[in-house]
Write a protein that holds these residues in place. Structure first.
Motif, PDB file in Angstrom:
ATOM      1  N   ILE A  86       0.843  -1.196   0.000  1.00 41.45           N
ATOM      2  CA  ILE A  86       0.000   0.000   0.000  1.00 41.45           C
ATOM      3  C   ILE A  86       0.886   1.258   0.000  1.00 41.45           C
ATOM      4  O   ILE A  86       0.592   2.240  -0.688  1.00 41.45           O
ATOM      5  N   ALA A  87       1.987   1.214   0.746  1.00 41.15           N
ATOM      6  CA  ALA A  87       2.903   2.367   0.773  1.00 41.15           C
ATOM      7  C   ALA A  87       3.431   2.644  -0.629  1.00 41.15           C
ATOM      8  O   ALA A  87       3.418   3.788  -1.107  1.00 41.15           O
ATOM      9  N   ALA A  88       3.856   1.590  -1.317  1.00 35.03           N
ATOM     10  CA  ALA A  88       4.408   1.774  -2.663  1.00 35.03           C
ATOM     11  C   ALA A  88       3.338   2.309  -3.618  1.00 35.03           C
ATOM     12  O   ALA A  88       3.606   3.195  -4.435  1.00 35.03           O
ATOM     13  N   SER A  89       2.096   1.822  -3.467  1.00 38.34           N
ATOM     14  CA  SER A  89       1.067   2.260  -4.422  1.00 38.34           C
ATOM     15  C   SER A  89       0.647   3.713  -4.184  1.00 38.34           C
ATOM     16  O   SER A  89       0.196   4.378  -5.107  1.00 38.34           O
ATOM     17  N   LEU A  90       0.796   4.209  -2.955  1.00 37.45           N
ATOM     18  CA  LEU A  90       0.403   5.596  -2.666  1.00 37.45           C
ATOM     19  C   LEU A  90       1.557   6.584  -2.836  1.00 37.45           C
ATOM     20  O   LEU A  90       1.389   7.793  -2.632  1.00 37.45           O
ATOM     21  N   ALA A  91       2.722   6.088  -3.230  1.00 36.06           N
ATOM     22  CA  ALA A  91       3.914   6.947  -3.332  1.00 36.06           C
ATOM     23  C   ALA A  91       3.705   8.211  -4.167  1.00 36.06           C
ATOM     24  O   ALA A  91       4.217   9.278  -3.812  1.00 36.06           O
ATOM     25  N   PRO A  92       2.937   8.158  -5.276  1.00 33.82           N
ATOM     26  CA  PRO A  92       2.777   9.395  -6.068  1.00 33.82           C
ATOM     27  C   PRO A  92       2.074  10.522  -5.316  1.00 33.82           C
ATOM     28  O   PRO A  92       2.184  11.683  -5.713  1.00 33.82           O
ATOM     29  N   GLN A  93       1.346  10.195  -4.250  1.00 35.81           N
ATOM     30  CA  GLN A  93       0.602  11.229  -3.507  1.00 35.81           C
ATOM     31  C   GLN A  93       1.392  11.817  -2.339  1.00 35.81           C
ATOM     32  O   GLN A  93       0.866  12.658  -1.614  1.00 35.81           O
ATOM     33  N   VAL A  94       2.608  11.329  -2.112  1.00 38.41           N
ATOM     34  CA  VAL A  94       3.337  11.764  -0.911  1.00 38.41           C
ATOM     35  C   VAL A  94       4.751  12.227  -1.266  1.00 38.41           C
ATOM     36  O   VAL A  94       5.201  12.064  -2.402  1.00 38.41           O
TER      37      VAL A  94
END
Ligand code: DOR
Ligand code: ZN
Ligand code: ZN
Length: 353
Positions: A86-94
Protein backbone atom coordinates in the motif's frame (compact mmCIF):
# COMPACT_ATOMS: atom_id res chain seq x y z
CA UNK A 1 18.82 47.89 8.21
CA UNK A 2 19.75 45.03 5.95
CA UNK A 3 16.68 43.50 4.38
CA UNK A 4 17.48 40.17 2.77
CA UNK A 5 15.21 38.81 0.08
CA UNK A 6 15.41 35.02 0.14
CA UNK A 7 13.50 32.15 -1.45
CA UNK A 8 10.61 30.76 0.62
CA UNK A 9 12.29 28.20 2.86
CA UNK A 10 11.45 24.49 2.82
CA UNK A 11 11.30 22.48 6.04
CA UNK A 12 11.39 18.78 5.17
CA UNK A 13 10.49 17.59 8.70
CA UNK A 14 7.56 18.88 10.78
CA UNK A 15 4.85 17.27 12.93
CA UNK A 16 1.63 19.28 12.55
CA UNK A 17 -0.52 16.79 14.61
CA UNK A 18 -3.55 17.06 12.36
CA UNK A 19 -5.64 14.94 12.51
CA UNK A 20 -5.52 13.34 15.94
CA UNK A 21 -3.93 15.85 18.30
CA UNK A 22 -5.04 19.29 17.17
CA UNK A 23 -4.85 20.62 20.72
CA UNK A 24 -1.04 20.53 20.14
CA UNK A 25 -1.13 21.97 16.59
CA UNK A 26 -3.28 21.84 13.49
CA UNK A 27 -2.68 22.62 9.85
CA UNK A 28 -3.63 26.26 10.38
CA UNK A 29 -1.55 27.01 13.48
CA UNK A 30 1.40 24.94 12.23
CA UNK A 31 1.55 26.50 8.77
CA UNK A 32 1.03 30.01 10.21
CA UNK A 33 4.06 29.26 12.43
CA UNK A 34 5.87 28.16 9.28
CA UNK A 35 5.15 31.47 7.52
CA UNK A 36 6.24 33.44 10.59
CA UNK A 37 9.49 31.49 10.45
CA UNK A 38 10.03 32.11 6.71
CA UNK A 39 8.94 28.67 5.46
CA UNK A 40 6.60 28.52 2.47
CA UNK A 41 6.63 24.73 2.21
CA UNK A 42 6.68 22.11 4.97
CA UNK A 43 6.73 18.32 4.75
CA UNK A 44 4.63 16.68 7.44
CA UNK A 45 5.45 13.47 9.34
CA UNK A 46 3.12 10.46 9.69
CA UNK A 47 3.21 9.66 13.44
CA UNK A 48 -0.33 10.90 13.96
CA UNK A 49 -3.09 9.17 15.89
CA UNK A 50 -3.98 7.04 13.98
CA UNK A 51 -0.69 6.86 12.03
CA UNK A 52 -0.65 7.70 8.32
CA UNK A 53 -0.07 4.12 7.19
CA UNK A 54 -3.10 3.43 4.99
CA UNK A 55 -5.20 5.13 2.33
CA UNK A 56 -7.97 6.25 4.69
CA UNK A 57 -5.59 7.93 7.14
CA UNK A 58 -3.76 9.63 4.26
CA UNK A 59 -7.08 10.88 2.84
CA UNK A 60 -8.08 12.28 6.25
CA UNK A 61 -4.79 14.19 6.50
CA UNK A 62 -5.06 15.46 2.91
CA UNK A 63 -8.55 16.75 3.73
CA UNK A 64 -7.50 18.49 6.96
CA UNK A 65 -4.54 20.11 5.24
CA UNK A 66 -6.53 21.25 2.21
CA UNK A 67 -9.05 22.99 4.50
CA UNK A 68 -6.57 24.70 6.83
CA UNK A 69 -3.02 25.09 5.47
CA UNK A 70 -1.71 28.60 4.74
CA UNK A 71 1.64 27.52 3.27
CA UNK A 72 2.33 24.74 0.78
CA UNK A 73 2.91 21.27 2.12
CA UNK A 74 3.78 17.69 1.33
CA UNK A 75 2.83 14.62 3.33
CA UNK A 76 5.24 11.84 4.28
CA UNK A 77 3.68 8.35 4.53
CA UNK A 78 4.51 5.97 7.41
CA UNK A 79 6.10 2.54 6.99
CA UNK A 80 4.54 -0.21 9.09
CA UNK A 81 5.20 -3.93 9.37
CA UNK A 82 2.39 -4.84 6.99
CA UNK A 83 1.91 -1.94 4.52
CA UNK A 84 4.71 -2.46 1.99
CA UNK A 85 2.39 -2.73 -1.01
CA UNK A 86 0.00 0.00 0.00
CA UNK A 87 2.90 2.37 0.77
CA UNK A 88 4.41 1.77 -2.66
CA UNK A 89 1.07 2.26 -4.42
CA UNK A 90 0.40 5.60 -2.67
CA UNK A 91 3.91 6.95 -3.33
CA UNK A 92 2.78 9.40 -6.07
CA UNK A 93 0.60 11.23 -3.51
CA UNK A 94 3.34 11.76 -0.91
CA UNK A 95 6.78 13.31 -0.51
CA UNK A 96 8.48 10.37 1.18
CA UNK A 97 8.23 7.17 3.20
CA UNK A 98 9.19 7.63 6.85
CA UNK A 99 10.59 4.70 8.79
CA UNK A 100 10.92 4.88 12.54
CA UNK A 101 13.77 2.53 13.39
CA UNK A 102 13.97 3.63 17.03
CA UNK A 103 11.45 4.52 19.71
CA UNK A 104 10.14 8.06 19.63
CA UNK A 105 6.73 9.72 20.06
CA UNK A 106 3.84 7.37 19.25
CA UNK A 107 3.61 3.69 18.34
CA UNK A 108 4.85 3.92 14.74
CA UNK A 109 8.03 1.86 14.89
CA UNK A 110 9.54 -0.63 12.49
CA UNK A 111 11.21 -3.34 14.54
CA UNK A 112 11.94 -6.21 12.22
CA UNK A 113 14.77 -6.50 9.74
CA UNK A 114 12.26 -8.06 7.35
CA UNK A 115 10.07 -4.92 7.26
CA UNK A 116 13.09 -2.68 6.71
CA UNK A 117 14.20 -4.88 3.82
CA UNK A 118 10.80 -5.23 2.18
CA UNK A 119 10.11 -1.47 2.15
CA UNK A 120 13.60 -0.66 0.87
CA UNK A 121 13.22 -3.31 -1.84
CA UNK A 122 9.76 -2.32 -3.04
CA UNK A 123 9.38 1.42 -2.54
CA UNK A 124 9.69 3.44 -5.78
CA UNK A 125 13.24 4.69 -6.27
CA UNK A 126 12.14 8.22 -7.20
CA UNK A 127 10.42 8.94 -3.87
CA UNK A 128 12.71 9.36 -0.85
CA UNK A 129 12.82 7.04 2.15
CA UNK A 130 13.55 8.94 5.37
CA UNK A 131 14.71 7.21 8.55
CA UNK A 132 14.46 8.16 12.17
CA UNK A 133 17.60 6.20 13.05
CA UNK A 134 19.92 6.66 16.01
CA UNK A 135 23.30 5.04 16.54
CA UNK A 136 23.43 1.51 15.13
CA UNK A 137 20.22 1.77 13.12
CA UNK A 138 21.91 4.38 10.88
CA UNK A 139 24.36 1.91 9.30
CA UNK A 140 21.53 -0.64 9.09
CA UNK A 141 19.40 1.79 7.06
CA UNK A 142 22.30 2.88 4.85
CA UNK A 143 23.42 -0.68 4.15
CA UNK A 144 19.99 -2.01 3.19
CA UNK A 145 19.32 1.02 0.98
CA UNK A 146 22.66 0.49 -0.74
CA UNK A 147 21.87 -3.19 -1.26
CA UNK A 148 18.70 -2.25 -3.12
CA UNK A 149 20.35 0.54 -5.03
CA UNK A 150 18.30 3.36 -3.65
CA UNK A 151 19.03 6.62 -1.84
CA UNK A 152 18.15 7.07 1.83
CA UNK A 153 17.76 10.21 3.94
CA UNK A 154 18.80 10.13 7.60
CA UNK A 155 16.75 12.48 9.79
CA UNK A 156 18.11 14.70 12.57
CA UNK A 157 21.70 13.47 12.87
CA UNK A 158 22.82 14.39 16.38
CA UNK A 159 26.01 12.57 17.36
CA UNK A 160 29.68 12.76 16.44
CA UNK A 161 29.98 9.07 15.54
CA UNK A 162 26.84 9.33 13.37
CA UNK A 163 28.02 12.29 11.31
CA UNK A 164 31.48 10.77 10.92
CA UNK A 165 29.93 7.53 9.64
CA UNK A 166 27.78 9.44 7.15
CA UNK A 167 30.85 11.34 5.98
CA UNK A 168 32.66 8.05 5.43
CA UNK A 169 29.70 6.62 3.52
CA UNK A 170 29.47 9.72 1.30
CA UNK A 171 33.24 9.53 0.68
CA UNK A 172 32.66 6.01 -0.70
CA UNK A 173 29.96 7.29 -3.03
CA UNK A 174 27.04 5.82 -1.07
CA UNK A 175 23.77 7.62 -1.88
CA UNK A 176 22.89 8.91 1.57
CA UNK A 177 21.64 12.39 2.48
CA UNK A 178 21.04 13.80 5.94
CA UNK A 179 19.58 16.64 7.91
CA UNK A 180 20.34 18.28 11.23
CA UNK A 181 17.92 20.09 13.54
CA UNK A 182 18.69 23.53 14.98
CA UNK A 183 18.44 22.28 18.58
CA UNK A 184 21.22 19.77 17.93
CA UNK A 185 23.43 22.60 16.62
CA UNK A 186 22.69 25.10 19.37
CA UNK A 187 21.88 23.15 22.57
CA UNK A 188 23.66 20.47 24.56
CA UNK A 189 22.54 18.14 27.35
CA UNK A 190 23.92 20.75 29.75
CA UNK A 191 21.07 23.08 28.75
CA UNK A 192 18.50 20.69 30.23
CA UNK A 193 18.94 22.13 33.67
CA UNK A 194 17.74 25.51 32.43
CA UNK A 195 15.07 24.17 30.08
CA UNK A 196 13.64 21.73 32.65
CA UNK A 197 13.68 17.94 32.68
CA UNK A 198 10.30 17.38 31.01
CA UNK A 199 10.55 20.12 28.43
CA UNK A 200 14.06 19.01 27.54
CA UNK A 201 12.90 15.57 26.32
CA UNK A 202 13.48 15.15 22.60
CA UNK A 203 14.51 12.27 20.31
CA UNK A 204 17.33 12.11 19.54
CA UNK A 205 18.22 13.55 22.96
CA UNK A 206 20.50 16.61 23.04
CA UNK A 207 24.15 15.65 22.67
CA UNK A 208 27.38 16.65 24.35
CA UNK A 209 29.50 19.69 23.52
CA UNK A 210 31.70 17.35 21.48
CA UNK A 211 28.68 16.21 19.46
CA UNK A 212 27.66 19.81 18.71
CA UNK A 213 31.25 20.65 17.73
CA UNK A 214 31.38 17.62 15.42
CA UNK A 215 28.11 18.55 13.69
CA UNK A 216 29.37 22.09 13.19
CA UNK A 217 32.71 20.81 11.88
CA UNK A 218 30.93 18.54 9.39
CA UNK A 219 28.31 20.93 8.03
CA UNK A 220 29.63 20.25 4.54
CA UNK A 221 28.19 16.72 4.68
CA UNK A 222 24.85 17.93 6.07
CA UNK A 223 22.45 18.38 3.15
CA UNK A 224 19.46 19.93 4.90
CA UNK A 225 18.40 21.83 7.96
CA UNK A 226 15.10 20.52 9.35
CA UNK A 227 13.35 21.84 12.43
CA UNK A 228 11.68 18.54 13.47
CA UNK A 229 8.97 20.95 14.74
CA UNK A 230 7.28 18.63 17.27
CA UNK A 231 4.77 20.60 19.33
CA UNK A 232 3.39 19.33 22.64
CA UNK A 233 1.63 21.55 25.17
CA UNK A 234 3.48 22.86 28.19
CA UNK A 235 1.19 20.82 30.43
CA UNK A 236 2.11 17.64 28.55
CA UNK A 237 5.83 18.45 28.59
CA UNK A 238 5.72 18.95 32.33
CA UNK A 239 3.56 15.89 33.11
CA UNK A 240 3.80 12.94 30.66
CA UNK A 241 7.00 14.42 29.17
CA UNK A 242 6.59 13.44 25.49
CA UNK A 243 9.71 14.12 23.39
CA UNK A 244 9.80 17.03 20.95
CA UNK A 245 10.37 20.77 20.53
CA UNK A 246 8.53 23.36 18.48
CA UNK A 247 11.08 24.92 16.13
CA UNK A 248 9.58 26.67 13.12
CA UNK A 249 9.65 30.20 14.54
CA UNK A 250 13.22 30.23 15.88
CA UNK A 251 14.99 28.27 13.13
CA UNK A 252 15.94 30.95 10.61
CA UNK A 253 17.47 33.29 13.21
CA UNK A 254 19.61 30.37 14.40
CA UNK A 255 20.61 29.37 10.85
CA UNK A 256 21.64 33.00 10.24
CA UNK A 257 23.76 32.86 13.38
CA UNK A 258 25.88 30.20 11.64
CA UNK A 259 26.52 32.69 8.83
CA UNK A 260 27.36 35.47 11.30
CA UNK A 261 29.79 33.11 13.06
CA UNK A 262 31.36 32.48 9.61
CA UNK A 263 30.74 28.76 9.89
CA UNK A 264 28.70 28.88 6.68
CA UNK A 265 28.17 31.52 4.02
CA UNK A 266 24.65 32.83 3.51
CA UNK A 267 24.49 30.86 0.24
CA UNK A 268 25.46 27.70 2.10
CA UNK A 269 22.68 28.35 4.61
CA UNK A 270 20.15 28.77 1.78
CA UNK A 271 21.41 25.57 0.14
CA UNK A 272 20.44 23.70 3.34
CA UNK A 273 17.02 25.24 3.84
CA UNK A 274 15.94 25.65 0.23
CA UNK A 275 17.93 24.19 -2.66
CA UNK A 276 18.91 20.82 -1.21
CA UNK A 277 15.54 19.98 0.36
CA UNK A 278 13.91 21.09 -2.91
CA UNK A 279 16.05 18.66 -4.88
CA UNK A 280 15.98 15.74 -2.45
CA UNK A 281 12.21 15.88 -1.95
CA UNK A 282 11.28 17.04 -5.45
CA UNK A 283 9.53 20.20 -4.34
CA UNK A 284 8.16 22.13 -7.34
CA UNK A 285 9.33 25.72 -7.70
CA UNK A 286 6.84 28.11 -6.09
CA UNK A 287 6.35 30.98 -8.53
CA UNK A 288 6.42 34.58 -7.29
CA UNK A 289 7.33 33.37 -3.82
CA UNK A 290 9.93 34.94 -1.54
CA UNK A 291 10.58 36.08 2.02
CA UNK A 292 11.97 39.35 3.33
CA UNK A 293 14.15 39.14 6.41
CA UNK A 294 15.45 41.99 8.54
CA UNK A 295 18.83 40.43 9.19
CA UNK A 296 19.70 42.89 11.98
CA UNK A 297 16.42 42.82 13.91
CA UNK A 298 17.06 41.72 17.46
CA UNK A 299 14.36 39.93 19.40
CA UNK A 300 13.88 37.63 22.34
CA UNK A 301 12.40 34.16 21.85
CA UNK A 302 9.09 33.98 23.74
CA UNK A 303 6.86 30.94 23.34
CA UNK A 304 3.82 32.93 24.45
CA UNK A 305 4.14 35.20 21.37
CA UNK A 306 4.33 32.39 18.85
CA UNK A 307 1.82 31.02 16.34
CA UNK A 308 2.49 27.43 17.37
CA UNK A 309 -0.24 26.14 19.65
CA UNK A 310 2.52 24.70 21.85
CA UNK A 311 3.23 28.27 23.09
CA UNK A 312 6.70 27.43 24.36
CA UNK A 313 10.23 27.09 23.00
CA UNK A 314 13.42 25.44 24.29
CA UNK A 315 15.10 28.75 23.35
CA UNK A 316 12.88 30.79 25.72
CA UNK A 317 14.59 34.08 26.63
CA UNK A 318 17.38 33.68 24.07
CA UNK A 319 18.43 36.82 22.17
CA UNK A 320 18.05 36.18 18.45
CA UNK A 321 18.92 38.22 15.38
CA UNK A 322 17.05 38.10 12.09
CA UNK A 323 13.29 38.38 11.75
CA UNK A 324 10.95 37.61 8.86
CA UNK A 325 9.16 40.84 7.97
CA UNK A 326 7.17 39.68 4.94
CA UNK A 327 6.27 36.49 3.10
CA UNK A 328 4.94 36.50 -0.44
CA UNK A 329 3.42 33.23 -1.65
CA UNK A 330 2.39 33.04 -5.32
CA UNK A 331 2.24 36.81 -5.56
CA UNK A 332 0.13 37.34 -2.39
CA UNK A 333 1.47 38.86 0.83
CA UNK A 334 0.53 36.11 3.28
CA UNK A 335 2.51 37.34 6.28
CA UNK A 336 3.74 40.80 7.24
CA UNK A 337 5.10 42.33 10.46
CA UNK A 338 3.91 39.58 12.74
CA UNK A 339 0.51 38.99 11.16
CA UNK A 340 -0.62 36.08 9.00
CA UNK A 341 -3.18 37.08 6.35
CA UNK A 342 -3.65 33.98 4.26
CA UNK A 343 -7.03 32.26 4.05
CA UNK A 344 -7.08 28.79 5.64
CA UNK A 345 -6.91 26.37 2.74
CA UNK A 346 -4.84 28.65 0.49
CA UNK A 347 -1.74 26.45 0.99
CA UNK A 348 -1.35 23.82 -1.72
CA UNK A 349 -0.48 20.15 -1.59
CA UNK A 350 2.73 19.80 -3.64
CA UNK A 351 1.55 16.29 -4.64
CA UNK A 352 -1.91 17.05 -6.01
CA UNK A 353 -3.85 13.86 -6.81
O1 DOR B 1 11.43 14.41 19.83
C1 DOR B 1 10.77 13.93 18.92
N1 DOR B 1 9.46 14.19 18.80
N2 DOR B 1 11.38 13.12 18.05
C2 DOR B 1 10.66 12.44 17.13
O2 DOR B 1 11.24 11.70 16.37
C3 DOR B 1 9.18 12.54 17.09
C4 DOR B 1 8.74 13.82 17.65
C5 DOR B 1 7.26 13.91 17.91
O3 DOR B 1 6.47 13.49 17.05
O4 DOR B 1 6.88 14.45 18.94
ZN1 ZN C 1 12.54 11.54 14.46
ZN1 ZN D 1 10.38 14.16 13.78
Amino acid sequence: MAILTLPGLIDPHVHLRDPGATHKEDFYSGTAAALAGGFTCVLDMPNNTPPITDAAALAAKQRAASEKAVCDYGIHFGASADNTEIAASLAPQVTGLKMYLDQTFGPLRLDSLQSLVSHMAQYPRDVPILCHAEGRTIPAAIFVAQLFDRPVHICHVSRQDEIELIRAAKDKGVRVTCEVAPHHLFLTEEDCEKIGAGKCQVRPMLGTRADVAALRANLNVIDCFATDHAPHTLFEKESAQPPGYPGLETALALYLELARENILTLDEVIARCYENPRQIFNVPVQNETWIEVDADAEWIARGANMFTRAQWTPFEGRALRGKVTRVVLRGETVFENGRAFAQPGSGKNIRPF
